[in-house]
Design a protein around this motif. Structure first.
Motif, PDB file in Angstrom:
ATOM      1  N   THR A   1      52.949  35.124  44.901  1.00 39.72           N
ATOM      2  CA  THR A   1      53.030  34.771  43.671  1.00 39.72           C
ATOM      3  C   THR A   1      53.057  33.240  43.531  1.00 39.72           C
ATOM      4  O   THR A   1      53.604  32.534  42.421  1.00 39.72           O
ATOM      5  N   SER A   2      52.460  32.569  44.572  1.00 45.40           N
ATOM      6  CA  SER A   2      52.075  31.196  44.639  1.00 45.40           C
ATOM      7  C   SER A   2      51.048  31.008  43.520  1.00 45.40           C
ATOM      8  O   SER A   2      49.769  31.107  43.550  1.00 45.40           O
ATOM      9  N   CYS A   3      51.429  29.664  42.621  1.00 35.73           N
ATOM     10  CA  CYS A   3      50.608  29.419  41.770  1.00 35.73           C
ATOM     11  C   CYS A   3      50.380  27.891  42.358  1.00 35.73           C
ATOM     12  O   CYS A   3      50.929  26.840  41.606  1.00 35.73           O
ATOM     13  N   TRP A   4      49.444  27.690  43.324  1.00 35.30           N
ATOM     14  CA  TRP A   4      49.089  26.556  43.917  1.00 35.30           C
ATOM     15  C   TRP A   4      48.919  25.377  43.092  1.00 35.30           C
ATOM     16  O   TRP A   4      49.398  24.084  43.277  1.00 35.30           O
ATOM     17  N   PHE A   5      47.801  25.630  42.129  1.00 34.43           N
ATOM     18  CA  PHE A   5      47.515  24.253  41.352  1.00 34.43           C
ATOM     19  C   PHE A   5      48.139  24.219  39.947  1.00 34.43           C
ATOM     20  O   PHE A   5      47.784  23.244  39.235  1.00 34.43           O
ATOM     21  N   GLY A   6      48.853  25.377  39.473  1.00 34.00           N
ATOM     22  CA  GLY A   6      49.423  25.180  38.312  1.00 34.00           C
ATOM     23  C   GLY A   6      48.632  25.915  37.305  1.00 34.00           C
ATOM     24  O   GLY A   6      47.532  26.267  37.647  1.00 34.00           O
ATOM     25  N   GLY A   7      49.181  26.105  36.180  1.00 33.64           N
ATOM     26  CA  GLY A   7      48.428  26.758  34.891  1.00 33.64           C
ATOM     27  C   GLY A   7      48.176  28.086  35.035  1.00 33.64           C
ATOM     28  O   GLY A   7      47.436  28.645  34.460  1.00 33.64           O
ATOM     29  N   CYS A   8      49.060  28.777  36.043  1.00 32.05           N
ATOM     30  CA  CYS A   8      48.630  30.369  35.834  1.00 32.05           C
ATOM     31  C   CYS A   8      49.065  31.118  34.991  1.00 32.05           C
ATOM     32  O   CYS A   8      50.066  30.859  34.046  1.00 32.05           O
ATOM     33  N   THR A   9      48.642  32.273  34.665  1.00 29.81           N
ATOM     34  CA  THR A   9      48.998  33.279  33.371  1.00 29.81           C
ATOM     35  C   THR A   9      49.827  34.248  34.376  1.00 29.81           C
ATOM     36  O   THR A   9      49.448  34.914  35.019  1.00 29.81           O
ATOM     37  N   GLY A  10      50.960  34.558  33.549  1.00 34.64           N
ATOM     38  CA  GLY A  10      51.717  35.353  34.305  1.00 34.64           C
ATOM     39  C   GLY A  10      52.570  35.192  35.731  1.00 34.64           C
ATOM     40  O   GLY A  10      52.493  33.898  36.018  1.00 34.64           O
ATOM     41  N   THR A  11      53.102  35.625  36.119  1.00 36.03           N
ATOM     42  CA  THR A  11      53.925  35.684  37.583  1.00 36.03           C
ATOM     43  C   THR A  11      53.154  36.341  38.755  1.00 36.03           C
ATOM     44  O   THR A  11      54.071  36.105  39.733  1.00 36.03           O
ATOM     45  N   GLY A  12      52.041  36.847  38.751  1.00 35.33           N
ATOM     46  CA  GLY A  12      51.436  37.503  39.823  1.00 35.33           C
ATOM     47  C   GLY A  12      52.156  38.873  40.256  1.00 35.33           C
ATOM     48  O   GLY A  12      52.979  39.283  39.518  1.00 35.33           O
ATOM     49  N   PRO A  13      51.991  39.110  41.463  1.00 32.76           N
ATOM     50  CA  PRO A  13      51.247  38.510  42.637  1.00 32.76           C
ATOM     51  C   PRO A  13      49.716  38.783  42.349  1.00 32.76           C
ATOM     52  O   PRO A  13      49.203  39.745  41.691  1.00 32.76           O
ATOM     53  N   TRP A  14      49.170  37.788  43.014  1.00 43.02           N
ATOM     54  CA  TRP A  14      47.507  37.503  42.777  1.00 43.02           C
ATOM     55  C   TRP A  14      46.844  37.592  44.085  1.00 43.02           C
ATOM     56  O   TRP A  14      47.214  37.356  45.161  1.00 43.02           O
ATOM     57  N   VAL A  15      45.586  38.162  44.068  1.00 45.45           N
ATOM     58  CA  VAL A  15      44.622  38.172  45.179  1.00 45.45           C
ATOM     59  C   VAL A  15      43.994  36.876  45.118  1.00 45.45           C
ATOM     60  O   VAL A  15      43.119  36.429  44.297  1.00 45.45           O
ATOM     61  N   GLN A  16      44.294  35.833  45.937  1.00 46.96           N
ATOM     62  CA  GLN A  16      43.587  34.458  45.895  1.00 46.96           C
ATOM     63  C   GLN A  16      42.938  34.244  47.363  1.00 46.96           C
ATOM     64  O   GLN A  16      43.187  34.924  48.238  1.00 46.96           O
ATOM     65  N   ALA A  17      42.082  33.201  47.499  1.00 50.30           N
ATOM     66  CA  ALA A  17      41.431  32.718  48.614  1.00 50.30           C
ATOM     67  C   ALA A  17      42.217  31.677  49.321  1.00 50.30           C
ATOM     68  O   ALA A  17      42.474  30.678  48.568  1.00 50.30           O
ATOM     69  N   ASP A  18      42.673  31.441  50.597  1.00 48.78           N
ATOM     70  CA  ASP A  18      43.171  30.319  51.114  1.00 48.78           C
ATOM     71  C   ASP A  18      42.299  29.947  51.927  1.00 48.78           C
ATOM     72  O   ASP A  18      41.729  30.367  53.086  1.00 48.78           O
ATOM     73  N   LEU A  19      41.666  28.600  51.509  1.00 48.25           N
ATOM     74  CA  LEU A  19      40.405  28.141  51.909  1.00 48.25           C
ATOM     75  C   LEU A  19      40.906  26.656  52.798  1.00 48.25           C
ATOM     76  O   LEU A  19      39.949  25.974  52.948  1.00 48.25           O
ATOM     77  N   GLU A  20      42.121  26.571  52.643  1.00 47.29           N
ATOM     78  CA  GLU A  20      42.887  25.439  53.116  1.00 47.29           C
ATOM     79  C   GLU A  20      42.871  24.592  52.286  1.00 47.29           C
ATOM     80  O   GLU A  20      41.794  24.291  51.294  1.00 47.29           O
ATOM     81  N   TYR A  21      43.841  23.580  52.003  1.00 48.34           N
ATOM     82  CA  TYR A  21      44.175  22.560  50.672  1.00 48.34           C
ATOM     83  C   TYR A  21      44.176  23.260  49.763  1.00 48.34           C
ATOM     84  O   TYR A  21      44.042  22.651  48.782  1.00 48.34           O
ATOM     85  N   GLY A  22      44.549  24.713  49.473  1.00 53.95           N
ATOM     86  CA  GLY A  22      45.038  25.095  48.129  1.00 53.95           C
ATOM     87  C   GLY A  22      44.569  26.749  48.165  1.00 53.95           C
ATOM     88  O   GLY A  22      43.841  27.107  49.095  1.00 53.95           O
TER      89      GLY A  22
END
Length: 343
Positions: free
Chosen positions: A208-229
């Motif tokens: 449920t981490s919204c790393w950069f902000g501005g997310c819609t909803g509360t997740g959870p989401w499938v995202q890519a950890d490419l380092e630094y975000g």
């Protein structure tokens, strides 16, 4: 009349020829499907089942609290489900933890917990019996990771893609056991367990981490950890195609050609087709990728040699492959996951 019957028979045979491979693919196991698609598994892990039809080895190792002895838990039959009864018998009257997830790919990329006696570090192994479920009608156990649990392997010399080499990954996880702590990942990470810069990682994140902000909803989401975000798409801006996956069992996929393109996909792991969340350019500064070839499960890349994992999540199965899987391969893998019958 005779010619009509012959024509009808020919149509029926043609339909059978077209549909038979699809049906076969739906019952194949994930790493067989990846190999058939030209993107073989270089690491394959599960506490619930074999990921190759021919696999007949151990899935994971447990250690019991009463005397610190260990036992390897295998499958009930070749290409089958985990032998939970063997774990129950070994751990009867005491507690057990999962110390190793064995690699089924033949590359030796076994994952050990990031703590003393394991891969080194400050974490501990996860409890072995925290969550039981059924797969294919058989009782099995998950790898139920809480903050302070995580697993790691330096696979840089044992087949894990490095640099800008293309790579694909999937895992089956849960939308009911998540948090926003950094970082419930599975995939390619740093060999020194430090944050070594943009593109040093290529791992699936489910949280449920919204790393950069501005997310819609509360997740959870499938995202890519490419380092630094944690990237929801091709930039630090919120990707409007993202969606939450709150199902009990979730398929999460990431693939990255290492130079220009990556894709994120997700689905209910019990039914339905994959949703494509992103398929496009890599974020600015991540072209080319600079992968190092370690494997992380349950934590971020700068954990846990000197610190502890803050995330939580559940892992049932997953694999990493060499090459960029086709969409048809992704679809067939999802069909195999649904056919596994997680309940």
């Amino acid at each position: 009349m005779r010619s009509s019957k012959i024509w009808a028979l020919a149509v029926a045979v043609a339909i059978a020829c077209v549909t038979a491979p699809v049906a076969a693919a739906a019952t194949s196991l994930p790493c067989d499907i990846y190999a058939a698609g030209g993107t073989p598994c270089v690491a394959a892990h599960s506490t619930t089942r074999a990921l190759y039809a021919a696999y007949n080895g151990p899935l994971y190792q447990v250690r019991r609290g009463s005397d610190s002895r260990t036992a390897s838990i295998g499958v009930l039959a070749r290409g089958g489900y985990a032998d939970a009864a063997a774990q129950d018998a070994f751990c009867a009257g005491t507690s057990c933890v999962i110390t190793v997830l064995y690699d089924q790919s033949g590359h030796g990329n076994d994952l050990a917990y990031q703590g003393p006696g394991g891969a080194g570090g400050h974490d501990t192994p996860a409890a072995a019996a925290r969550e039981s479920l059924t797969a294919g009608g058989h009782k099995v156990y998950s790898l139920y990771i809480n903050p302070g649990n995580s697993y790691w392997r330096n696979g840089s010399s044992t087949g894990v893609p490095k640099g800008s080499a293309p790579e694909g990954e999937y895992m089956v996880t849960s939308g009911t056991h998540v948090n926003h702590g950094c970082c419930f990942d599975y995939g390619n990470s740093e060999t020194d367990r430090r944050a070594d810069g943009a593109g040093a990682m290529d791992a699936i994140n489910f949280s449920t981490s919204c790393w950069f902000g501005g997310c819609t909803g509360t997740g959870p989401w499938v995202q890519a950890d490419l380092e630094y975000g944690l990237f929801p798409g091709g930039s630090s801006k919120w990707n409007p195609n993202q969606r939450a996956f709150t199902d009990r069992y979730v398929t999460a996929m990431l693939k990255n050609n290492g130079t220009t393109r990556f894709a994120l996909k997700g689905s209910n792991a019990q039914a339905g087709a994959l949703s494509t969340l992103w398929d496009g350019a890599l974020p600015h500064g991540y072209n080319p990728m600079r992968k190092q070839g370690a494997i992380v499960l349950g934590s971020g890349g700068d954990c846990c040699a000197q610190n502890t994992n803050l995330s939580q999540g559940t892992f049932y199965e997953g694999a990493m492959v060499s090459g960029y899987p086709s969409d048809a391969t992704d679809t067939a893998v999802q069909a195999s996951i649904v056919a596994a019958g997680y309940r």
